[in-house]
Design a protein around this motif. Structure first.
Motif, PDB file in Angstrom:
ATOM      1  N   PHE A  68       0.845  -1.196   0.000  1.00  0.00           N
ATOM      2  CA  PHE A  68       0.000   0.000   0.000  1.00  0.00           C
ATOM      3  C   PHE A  68       0.880   1.246   0.000  1.00  0.00           C
ATOM      4  O   PHE A  68       1.950   1.257   0.606  1.00  0.00           O
ATOM      5  CB  PHE A  68      -0.896   0.033   1.232  1.00  0.00           C
ATOM      6  CG  PHE A  68      -1.996  -0.988   1.272  1.00  0.00           C
ATOM      7  CD1 PHE A  68      -2.043  -2.050   0.383  1.00  0.00           C
ATOM      8  CD2 PHE A  68      -3.006  -0.883   2.226  1.00  0.00           C
ATOM      9  CE1 PHE A  68      -3.056  -2.991   0.426  1.00  0.00           C
ATOM     10  CE2 PHE A  68      -4.042  -1.809   2.287  1.00  0.00           C
ATOM     11  CZ  PHE A  68      -4.052  -2.867   1.400  1.00  0.00           C
ATOM     12  N   THR A  69       0.392   2.287  -0.653  1.00  0.00           N
ATOM     13  CA  THR A  69       1.092   3.572  -0.668  1.00  0.00           C
ATOM     14  C   THR A  69       0.086   4.687  -0.407  1.00  0.00           C
ATOM     15  O   THR A  69      -0.924   4.784  -1.106  1.00  0.00           O
ATOM     16  CB  THR A  69       1.781   3.818  -2.015  1.00  0.00           C
ATOM     17  OG1 THR A  69       2.695   2.741  -2.289  1.00  0.00           O
ATOM     18  CG2 THR A  69       2.558   5.133  -1.982  1.00  0.00           C
ATOM     19  N   ILE A  70       0.394   5.508   0.589  1.00  0.00           N
ATOM     20  CA  ILE A  70      -0.459   6.654   0.907  1.00  0.00           C
ATOM     21  C   ILE A  70       0.178   7.911   0.326  1.00  0.00           C
ATOM     22  O   ILE A  70       1.412   8.048   0.315  1.00  0.00           O
ATOM     23  CB  ILE A  70      -0.672   6.790   2.429  1.00  0.00           C
ATOM     24  CG1 ILE A  70      -1.764   7.801   2.741  1.00  0.00           C
ATOM     25  CG2 ILE A  70       0.632   7.145   3.139  1.00  0.00           C
ATOM     26  CD1 ILE A  70      -2.177   7.812   4.232  1.00  0.00           C
ATOM     27  N   SER A  71      -0.661   8.816  -0.156  1.00  0.00           N
ATOM     28  CA  SER A  71      -0.169  10.092  -0.661  1.00  0.00           C
ATOM     29  C   SER A  71      -1.260  11.132  -0.469  1.00  0.00           C
ATOM     30  O   SER A  71      -2.420  10.791  -0.236  1.00  0.00           O
ATOM     31  CB  SER A  71       0.223   9.975  -2.145  1.00  0.00           C
ATOM     32  OG  SER A  71      -0.886   9.615  -2.933  1.00  0.00           O
ATOM     33  N   ARG A  72      -0.870  12.384  -0.557  1.00  0.00           N
ATOM     34  CA  ARG A  72      -1.863  13.445  -0.419  1.00  0.00           C
ATOM     35  C   ARG A  72      -1.568  14.552  -1.407  1.00  0.00           C
ATOM     36  O   ARG A  72      -0.404  14.821  -1.746  1.00  0.00           O
ATOM     37  CB  ARG A  72      -1.927  13.977   1.017  1.00  0.00           C
ATOM     38  CG  ARG A  72      -0.713  14.732   1.496  1.00  0.00           C
ATOM     39  CD  ARG A  72      -0.840  15.032   3.008  1.00  0.00           C
ATOM     40  NE  ARG A  72      -1.900  15.974   3.290  1.00  0.00           N
ATOM     41  CZ  ARG A  72      -2.457  16.135   4.508  1.00  0.00           C
ATOM     42  NH1 ARG A  72      -2.050  15.379   5.513  1.00  0.00           N
ATOM     43  NH2 ARG A  72      -3.408  17.023   4.689  1.00  0.00           N
ATOM     44  N   ASP A  73      -2.635  15.214  -1.827  1.00  0.00           N
ATOM     45  CA  ASP A  73      -2.553  16.378  -2.704  1.00  0.00           C
ATOM     46  C   ASP A  73      -3.257  17.506  -1.977  1.00  0.00           C
ATOM     47  O   ASP A  73      -4.498  17.592  -1.997  1.00  0.00           O
ATOM     48  CB  ASP A  73      -3.210  16.071  -4.050  1.00  0.00           C
ATOM     49  CG  ASP A  73      -3.058  17.195  -5.054  1.00  0.00           C
ATOM     50  OD1 ASP A  73      -2.818  18.353  -4.645  1.00  0.00           O
ATOM     51  OD2 ASP A  73      -3.207  16.932  -6.259  1.00  0.00           O
ATOM     52  N   ASN A  74      -2.500  18.351  -1.306  1.00  0.00           N
ATOM     53  CA  ASN A  74      -3.104  19.418  -0.510  1.00  0.00           C
ATOM     54  C   ASN A  74      -3.828  20.443  -1.377  1.00  0.00           C
ATOM     55  O   ASN A  74      -4.746  21.108  -0.906  1.00  0.00           O
ATOM     56  CB  ASN A  74      -2.052  20.092   0.357  1.00  0.00           C
ATOM     57  CG  ASN A  74      -1.671  19.234   1.559  1.00  0.00           C
ATOM     58  OD1 ASN A  74      -2.289  18.197   1.826  1.00  0.00           O
ATOM     59  ND2 ASN A  74      -0.643  19.654   2.281  1.00  0.00           N
ATOM     60  N   ALA A  75      -3.441  20.562  -2.623  1.00  0.00           N
ATOM     61  CA  ALA A  75      -4.133  21.491  -3.520  1.00  0.00           C
ATOM     62  C   ALA A  75      -5.547  21.008  -3.833  1.00  0.00           C
ATOM     63  O   ALA A  75      -6.438  21.809  -4.129  1.00  0.00           O
ATOM     64  CB  ALA A  75      -3.345  21.653  -4.815  1.00  0.00           C
ATOM     65  N   LYS A  76      -5.752  19.697  -3.746  1.00  0.00           N
ATOM     66  CA  LYS A  76      -7.064  19.118  -4.029  1.00  0.00           C
ATOM     67  C   LYS A  76      -7.779  18.639  -2.772  1.00  0.00           C
ATOM     68  O   LYS A  76      -8.864  18.047  -2.859  1.00  0.00           O
ATOM     69  CB  LYS A  76      -6.912  17.935  -5.001  1.00  0.00           C
ATOM     70  CG  LYS A  76      -6.410  18.330  -6.383  1.00  0.00           C
ATOM     71  CD  LYS A  76      -6.350  17.125  -7.303  1.00  0.00           C
ATOM     72  CE  LYS A  76      -5.894  17.525  -8.695  1.00  0.00           C
ATOM     73  NZ  LYS A  76      -5.822  16.352  -9.619  1.00  0.00           N
TER      74      LYS A  76
END
Length: 122
Positions: A68-76
């Motif tokens: 599993f890989t977690i990521s985030r896009d703070n712009a979205k």
């Protein structure tokens, strides 16, 4: 109104992949760590992965590390959980949650989504 909305769950065969999304609104997303938790029938809710608010620090449960890989896009205002090499043991309702600090305990998270079902067939 604070909202966390999960999407991307579904039915997949063992060995397959899914990508979950968690779309947030109603609070300052950049200030919050986001965690993914899951709960299978008859079992306690368990932490799967979490990501810090802005510096990208991540945590994975041993059971999902390397898959599993977690990521985030703070712009979205969105966090993702890419899930590969799924097994039937990954079957559960998956929830995202927001909290002020990076933590593995569900009790440290203030806001929760409604969950999305992930079912992995053998």
């Amino acid at each position: 109104e604070v909202q966390l909305v999960e999407s991307g769950g579904g039915l997949v065969q063992a060995g397959g992949s899914l990508r979950l999304s968690c779309a947030a609104s109603g609070f300052t997303f950049d200030d919050y760590a986001i965690g993914w938790f899951r709960q299978a029938p008859g079992k306690e809710r368990e932490g799967v992965s979490c990501i810090s608010s802005s510096d990208g620090v991540t945590y994975y449960a041993d059971s999902v590390k390397g898959r599993f890989t977690i990521s985030r896009d703070n712009a979205k205002n969105t966090v993702y959980l890419q899930m590969n090499s799924l097994t039937p043991d990954d079957t559960a309702v998956y929830y995202c949650a927001a909290g002020p600090i990076l933590a593995t305990s569900p009790s440290r998270y203030n806001y929760w989504g409604q969950g999305t079902q992930v079912t992995v067939s053998s």
